[in-house]
Every structure is written in C-alpha cells, then in structure tokens.
Design an enzyme around this catalytic site. Structure first.
Site, short mmCIF file in Angstrom:
data_model
loop_
_atom_site.label_atom_id
_atom_site.label_comp_id
_atom_site.label_asym_id
_atom_site.label_seq_id
_atom_site.Cartn_x
_atom_site.Cartn_y
_atom_site.Cartn_z
N SER A 1 0.84 -1.20 0.00
CA SER A 1 0.00 0.00 0.00
C SER A 1 0.87 1.24 0.00
CB SER A 1 -0.89 0.00 1.23
OG SER A 1 -0.12 0.23 2.38
N LYS A 2 0.20 2.40 -0.03
CA LYS A 2 0.96 3.67 -0.10
C LYS A 2 1.95 3.77 1.04
CE LYS A 2 -3.04 3.12 -0.76
NZ LYS A 2 -3.83 2.30 0.14
N ARG A 3 1.60 3.13 2.14
CA ARG A 3 2.45 3.13 3.31
C ARG A 3 3.88 2.70 3.00
NH1 ARG A 3 2.42 -0.39 6.94
NH2 ARG A 3 0.93 -1.71 5.89
#
Length: 512
Positions: free
Chosen positions: A280-282
């Site tokens: 994910s963007k994380r």
RNA sequence: GGUCCCAUCGUCUAGCUUGGUCCAGGACGGCACCCUCUCAAGGUGCAGACACGGGUUCAAAUCCCGUUGGGACCA
C-alpha cells in the site's frame, strides 16, 4: 470465437496501437529492446493483462503484466491489453495513461488493444440475455434490503451466507419492478481447476452462489464481463493475481454455461511490502513510474520483479531475452513474496555498472536538467557526459545519485559543501595546493601521466601522504569529500577549470 | 462466519515431482578482514533457515495426517 464483435467494439477515440509503439522507441530508445521474430513461431496462445484504471500502475500489476508478456513471447503467442474500466466512478483516463506509460517504460509491448470494457457494455447485456433465454439465468426481484435481512438471519442461524434462491424457480419473464439477472449456478458436484502454479484446486458447488451477472441498473458484474471478454478474445491462459482464485469456479461455471472453451489458469502469488503486509501507499513507492523518478533503470525493475516468485536455479540477473527463453510456470513460487528495496537497488547498481556510457548519459540527462543543468550551456565536462559517466557508474546505485555526483562537473561555480571546506580547506592544506597549482600551470599535455609526477613532487616537498593532499584537492575541485579518483576528476574538468577551482579554494583559506 | 491458498536463513530463493548425493546451496542485506587518494566498487571469510507435532520408511526439507501461523475471497 467471435472476433468481429471485438473489433466492432473497440473505442474509435483511443489512439491506434502503432502510435504508441513509435512513441516508445523515440522516448526510450534503450539498448534492452529485443525484437522477436514472430514469423513461423506463432502459436494460438493468447493472454491478457486486464488492469482497472483506478490509480497508477503498481509493481504488483506490472509483475502480472510481465508474466503474461513473458509467457506470450516465450510461446510466440499474443499479449492483449484490456482496460477494465466498468467502475466508472473510480476509473480515469489519467490512470489509463499511467498504465500505458508504465508498460512502455518497461518495454512490455502488447499485440492487441487496449480494449476498454466500457465500449463493450452492450455486448455483456446481450450475452446475459442469451443466457436467460436459454434458462441458464433468471430474473431476481429481491431488493438489497431483503437480501441483507435474510443474510443476517442466515448468519444468526449459523447457516452459510449465500443467496437463498428465492427467485430461482419463479420463472419471471418480464418483471415490472427493477430486476437483476442471476446466473443459475450448478449446485451439485465440484469444479476442479488445474492451476498452472498452485496445482489442482477443488471447489464444491454447494458453496457457489447464484451470482448476479446483470445488475438492476443494466450493468454487467465483474465476473460476467471478464468471462465474456476472455471467451470472445480467445484467451487461452488466464494469468492473474491469486486474489482471483475464489472467482475461478464461478467463472468456469459461466464459461461452461455459455458453451465457451474454459481457459487454463495460472494464479500468481501476491507481492507484499517489505514488512510482509499488503502493498500500500504506506510502503513508499509502489507506482512503477515512481521508480523511474527515483532513478531506476527499467531493466533492473523488471529483473527484480521476475525474480520475485520465479527462479531459474541460482541465476540472479536476466536479460529480457534470457527471461523469455527461460520462463516457465514450473518454477513460479506458490507463496507470496515481500519486496526488498535493497535488492532492487543492488540490481539497479549492477545494471548501471554495465550500462553503455552513451545510453547512461541519455537517461541521466533529464535528472541533471531537473537540477539546473543546461545541456547546451557553456559549462560542459571534457568529452561530454559520456566521459563522466564511466567514472560514476561503478559507484552510483541510482540515476539520482549519479546526477548529484555529476553536478560538480556541469555547473559553475562549484557548489561547496561548507562542512567539507571547514575540515579540509585549511591553512595547513594551503601550501601544497598552492605549489601544486604553480606546477600545474606549465604541464603539457594535461593528463594523468604528466600530472602524477607533479603530485609526487609536492608530496615529497611537503612531507605529506597522499590522503593529506588528495582530500583538500578533492574538496577544492568538486566541493565534496567523495568523488572519482582525483586524476579522473582533473581530466573531466580540464586544465583551466582545475586551476580555477584550486585558486578559488585558496581564496577561501584565510592567509595566516 | 464460510470457502480457498500458502509455510526453507531478516529478505528473494535452490532443493520437494522421481525420499538417501542436504549436519540444506546461491543472492541481497549484516559483520570482519584485504585493497585504497575519498566514496563506492571489488576480493576473501563469518553468522544466519527446513513453523510445530505425529505417521510412513532402513532413511524425510522432500510423502501422508493434524496443529499453529499468515494471506485472499465472499458478505
């Protein structure tokens, strides 16, 4: 197979494929292109990459595309790009462009498409109605509220949560109220899928829902449109992420009900973030184009991705040609893999080290321009960028690093690292630098062979070790504490700029 | 909750199909040393894994069963 339907439904507004191809060669004319002779090796293998244009192309999607592409090229088959944009709220043209750009950058070229599902909506409706006429689908007038209530009830009783089949035997022909079309799923026996990666997977039909194929609003559902497309496009091998494994029995049932040939399936394991959680963007960069911006070479990314879940003995590096020749589903891992940015970076460094100076200079230029370099300006290294690149390619891990390290040779005045100046451009260093500059003025030609004796002489006169002299000189010439060897640096700068910079550095030193 | 998938060094993996050649091989990363005008690169070496429990067998990382753990999908 109904090819006429495909071509008739291709969007007239979408640029023709050939245009993209030409563009790619102009923009990315790299030395990694491989041209496959398709004559005589054509098989009927047809595969597709079918992304939803709801965001940028991420590395997981790229790997799916890559494995499809590799299989197609390996088998001499056809690779199709299909945009699954039926989710109109979330799909954007920008996202389509991002996907196309990402694929171009990595060199994954497609033979057909891009097709867009939104151009084919009428087709899905038509096929759904055919299914109804043949008694394989039926109208369902259960409202979402009713469904939800019954679902909760079933859950409370501990029964399986699935459509209870209320409308199944009603035989509704032309319901007045809003109605969805449901597929009459087989209820007995099982579907056995021979997955090319996971092996044999069996699903009991008892757990299969009568899934909706056409919503009350007239739009086909995901599972239905995928099957229609895969069937009509003649897809022989469905290669996709294993998040679709559970969709497979439903889709197989649809293929059979529609009397289409069931394709082979290969379900690729997921790619996880470095911490093993879902990507994910994380996790920082997940967008393919972000890797381009961070200074990665496309062949490094592709090489990294192909080794994530696939192997060929102990081999780590694969040219595109190599992968195509060696790729096989036999050696695709069945379990998920975590991304390791360190290894990607290592591969990138390896490819940079092996890069042709000419090409490296070309891909480096945009990074330099972003930092203010003017390729037509007066400040140029001796021999051009191509002459600088060989000294930096064995140290740089990314093009961003390479660009940073190149800046001292393409800008004037040099950007001085103040901490370095304080530490090395001292009164103690001044005499040797002064002496060296004096002697340098008369040297001819200006080359390592002629300069080296001068350095030795200065070292002897001043009773210095190389390190004590080279570091101040390095800082004077590059403004940094690290660089290629000082002889190389001087050669890149040329005699005049070398002398200028030493003079300027000496001026910074307070005379005492 | 149901169904399905997965499980070898920190990470990517080889080996598993056809059990013995595996006190488990390679790569990234880590550590140490060497090289060295800096930073890298390079060289050499070291540490580091078969999730657990049963079973089958003369012999299991490899076959079977279970457990645990992770994940996906459905809603």
């Amino acid at each position: 197979m109904d090819r006429s339907v495909i071509s008739a439904s291709v969007s007239p507004t979408w640029p023709p494929i050939t245009k993209w191809r030409e563009k790619r060669h102009e923009e990315y004319g790299s030395n990694q292109r491989v041209h496959f002779d398709r004559r005589g090796s054509m098989t009927d293998v047809r595969v597709r990459f079918a992304p939803s244009p709801t965001g940028f192309l991420h590395v997981g999607g790229l790997r799916t595309a890559l494995f499809n592409w590799l299989f197609a090229r390996r088998e001499g088959g056809t690779f199709i790009l299909r945009i699954e944009d039926t989710d109109r709220d979330r799909s954007t043209d920008d996202a389509i462009e991002a996907i196309v750009n990402g694929l171009h950058w990595t060199g994954l070229d497609w033979d057909e498409g891009p097709y867009r599902q939104t151009d084919r909506l009428a087709l899905y409706r038509q096929k759904a109605m055919e299914l109804r006429e043949r008694g394989k689908a039926y109208w369902c007038v259960c409202t979402p509220q009713e469904l939800e209530a019954r679902r909760k009830e079933a859950q409370a009783k501990g029964e399986p949560i699935k459509y209870d089949g209320r409308c199944r035997e009603r035989g509704l022909t032309a319901p007045a109220e809003p109605a969805a079309l449901r597929f009459r799923s087989p209820q007995e026996g099982q579907t056995v899928v021979d997955d090319l990666i996971k092996g044999t997977i069996a699903f009991d039909h008892a757990v299969l829902d009568d899934l909706i194929i056409l919503r009350a609003n007239g739009y086909a559902t995901y599972n239905f449109s995928v099957v229609i497309d895969d069937a009509l496009m003649g897809i022989t091998h469905v290669i996709r992420g294993d998040d679709h494994v559970n969709n497979t029995p439903r889709q197989v049932a649809l293929f059979k009900a529609l009397e289409y040939r069931v394709p082979h399936f290969a379900h690729l394991p997921m790619i996880l973030g470095a911490d093993k959680s879902r990507l994910s963007k994380r996790h920082g960069a997940t967008s393919v184009l972000a890797y381009q911006d961070m200074g990665y070479l496309p062949e490094a990314l592709v090489n990294y991705l192909v080794r994530l879940g696939w192997s060929h003995g102990d081999q780590e590096m694969f040219s595109i040609q190599d992968m195509v020749e060696k790729f096989s589903f036999d050696h695709v891992q069945a379990s998920a893999a975590a991304c390791d940015p360190e290894k990607l970076q290592w591969l990138n460094a390896e490819y940079i080290k092996r890069g042709e100076p000419r090409r490296l200079a070309d891909v480096l230029r945009p990074f330099l321009e972003k930092r203010g370099y003017d390729p037509r300006g007066p400040v140029q290294p001796q021999g051009g960028l191509e002459a600088v690149v060989p000294h930096l390619r064995e140290r740089a891990k990314t093009l961003v690093e390479m660009a940073e390290w190149t800046m001292p040779y393409v800008t004037e005045p040099v950007a001085m690292d103040e901490a370095a100046a304080v530490k090395f451009l001292t009164t103690a260093a001044a005499p040797s630098l002064t002496k060296f500059a004096e002697r340098l003025k008369t040297v001819n030609p200006f080359s390592k062979e002629t300069i080296e004796p001068l350095v030795q002489a200065v070292l002897n006169d001043e009773h210095l070790k190389m390190g004590a002299f080279a570091q101040p000189l390095r800082v004077a010439l590059t403004g940094k504490t690290f660089s290629p060897g000082i002889y190389e640096v001087m050669a890149i700068l040329g005699k005049e700029r070398t002398l200028d910079r030493i003079t300027q550095a000496l001026q910074r030193i307070p005379s005492s």
